[in-house]
Design a protein around this motif. Sequence first.
Motif, PDB file in Angstrom:
ATOM      1  N   VAL A  98       0.854  -1.186   0.000  1.00 23.52           N
ATOM      2  CA  VAL A  98       0.000   0.000   0.000  1.00 23.52           C
ATOM      3  C   VAL A  98       0.891   1.238   0.000  1.00 23.52           C
ATOM      4  O   VAL A  98       1.899   1.289   0.723  1.00 23.52           O
ATOM      5  CB  VAL A  98      -0.924   0.037   1.236  1.00 23.52           C
ATOM      6  CG1 VAL A  98      -1.760   1.315   1.234  1.00 23.52           C
ATOM      7  CG2 VAL A  98      -1.827  -1.181   1.274  1.00 23.52           C
ATOM      8  N   GLY A  99       0.551   2.231  -0.834  1.00 25.08           N
ATOM      9  CA  GLY A  99       1.290   3.484  -0.859  1.00 25.08           C
ATOM     10  C   GLY A  99       0.348   4.665  -0.712  1.00 25.08           C
ATOM     11  O   GLY A  99      -0.814   4.616  -1.123  1.00 25.08           O
ATOM     12  N   TYR A 100       0.849   5.780  -0.140  1.00 25.69           N
ATOM     13  CA  TYR A 100       0.030   6.979   0.075  1.00 25.69           C
ATOM     14  C   TYR A 100       0.852   8.224  -0.246  1.00 25.69           C
ATOM     15  O   TYR A 100       2.004   8.360   0.205  1.00 25.69           O
ATOM     16  CB  TYR A 100      -0.446   7.039   1.524  1.00 25.69           C
ATOM     17  CG  TYR A 100      -1.221   8.297   1.848  1.00 25.69           C
ATOM     18  CD1 TYR A 100      -2.511   8.498   1.339  1.00 25.69           C
ATOM     19  CD2 TYR A 100      -0.656   9.300   2.640  1.00 25.69           C
ATOM     20  CE1 TYR A 100      -3.218   9.660   1.627  1.00 25.69           C
ATOM     21  CE2 TYR A 100      -1.359  10.456   2.943  1.00 25.69           C
ATOM     22  CZ  TYR A 100      -2.638  10.639   2.417  1.00 25.69           C
ATOM     23  OH  TYR A 100      -3.337  11.784   2.690  1.00 25.69           O
ATOM     24  N   GLY A 101       0.272   9.124  -1.047  1.00 29.87           N
ATOM     25  CA  GLY A 101       0.928  10.372  -1.375  1.00 29.87           C
ATOM     26  C   GLY A 101       0.726  11.408  -0.285  1.00 29.87           C
ATOM     27  O   GLY A 101      -0.345  12.018  -0.183  1.00 29.87           O
ATOM     28  N   VAL A 102       1.728  11.626   0.543  1.00 30.20           N
ATOM     29  CA  VAL A 102       1.637  12.584   1.644  1.00 30.20           C
ATOM     30  C   VAL A 102       1.641  14.006   1.096  1.00 30.20           C
ATOM     31  O   VAL A 102       0.851  14.861   1.512  1.00 30.20           O
ATOM     32  CB  VAL A 102       2.804  12.384   2.626  1.00 30.20           C
ATOM     33  CG1 VAL A 102       2.710  13.371   3.784  1.00 30.20           C
ATOM     34  CG2 VAL A 102       2.820  10.946   3.148  1.00 30.20           C
ATOM     35  N   THR A 103       2.541  14.277   0.151  1.00 31.46           N
ATOM     36  CA  THR A 103       2.580  15.549  -0.573  1.00 31.46           C
ATOM     37  C   THR A 103       2.785  15.223  -2.047  1.00 31.46           C
ATOM     38  O   THR A 103       2.871  14.056  -2.431  1.00 31.46           O
ATOM     39  CB  THR A 103       3.728  16.456  -0.079  1.00 31.46           C
ATOM     40  OG1 THR A 103       4.975  15.900  -0.500  1.00 31.46           O
ATOM     41  CG2 THR A 103       3.711  16.576   1.440  1.00 31.46           C
TER      42      THR A 103
END
Length: 363
Positions: free
Chosen positions: A95-100
């Motif tokens: 799982v990946g998440y774009g913080v900025t």
Amino acid sequence: MPTRFVITAAGAALLLAQPAVAHHPSGVGSTGGAGPINTISASPLDKGEIAASIAFEWIKFDPLSNAFLADFGATRGHDVHVHSLSSILAPAVSVGYGVTADFTISARLPVVVRNDIKEAAHEHPGGGAPPIGTVEVLGDSSGIGDLTLLGQYRFYDDRASRTELALLLGVKAPTGATNRHTDTGELFDAEFQPGSGSWDGLFGVAATRRFGPWSFDANVLYVLATEGTQNTDLGDRFLYNAGVSYRLTGGALALGPMQLGALPEPMWHGGPGTHQHSQQETPAGPTLDLVLELNGEWHAKEVQSGVKDPNSGGNTLYLAPGLRFSKDNWSSYLSVGIPITNDLNGIQAEPEVRVVTGVAITF
């Protein structure tokens, strides 16, 4: 509405792992729509974007024969261990998440299954081992592996030349099982446990350059291993990858395919998609990408209680053609790696083929 694809690079980096190179999965995989499958791209996810994937890695080995193991044990079995196995299967969730807009975090958790483990008989600390010159059939080892967390920071983004550079930093946590036993009731050696029992650091860089339907990606990643279960340091690893991708159907690649691909689990321990930014519209229909990669790993020798294992570590390089099919926010991929270099230390079962496949989705 333009079609959006994601392949998080952070995911592709989580290749951490256990000792002897030939006994561990690479941790590759992908969660996106374009670009490389096993190589880490420099493109991050958009801010607030999520990418997820389920990847399957299968490595087929050329196992050492019973006759060879028995003969080796008869001559050197008192103080030298030689193991063999037939295959490794390593499904993993990433799982990946774009913080900025420039910083993405990702996580990867594998299950590691090693089949048909056996070794030349040798003296055991507690006694009771089979006679020297025979073969110990140990069985299979399986369980949850170690969790890898990876951060990817894009520090260079030249829109004119479509060139991106990113810094990779991460950690591998000892969440995996370290208590698996052989068919004879003994504890498996550390290298055959699903987990390592150690906290390891990851440090690397990734680069991406695009020309129309072409994408060129490369990365290096160093895994600094520490001592874990059974007083064993499974050895540092240096992972190096390069890939070229070509959009065969569905239009040109837009700016910035990114990959949540091969999260680091060792090349042998078990062992990830692209994001197209909306400055260019991408086709709403399905797309097909052709991929060709070089995927390599150098692995230091295992050290147990201060003693190096001469039959561990080495260098393996795969030539891996692949395909990626994408539609809307879904992607599926297949990569088949054939070793072109198997420079392993001492005596080890060598990999014959590595297959990586999976599906990815972005939100």
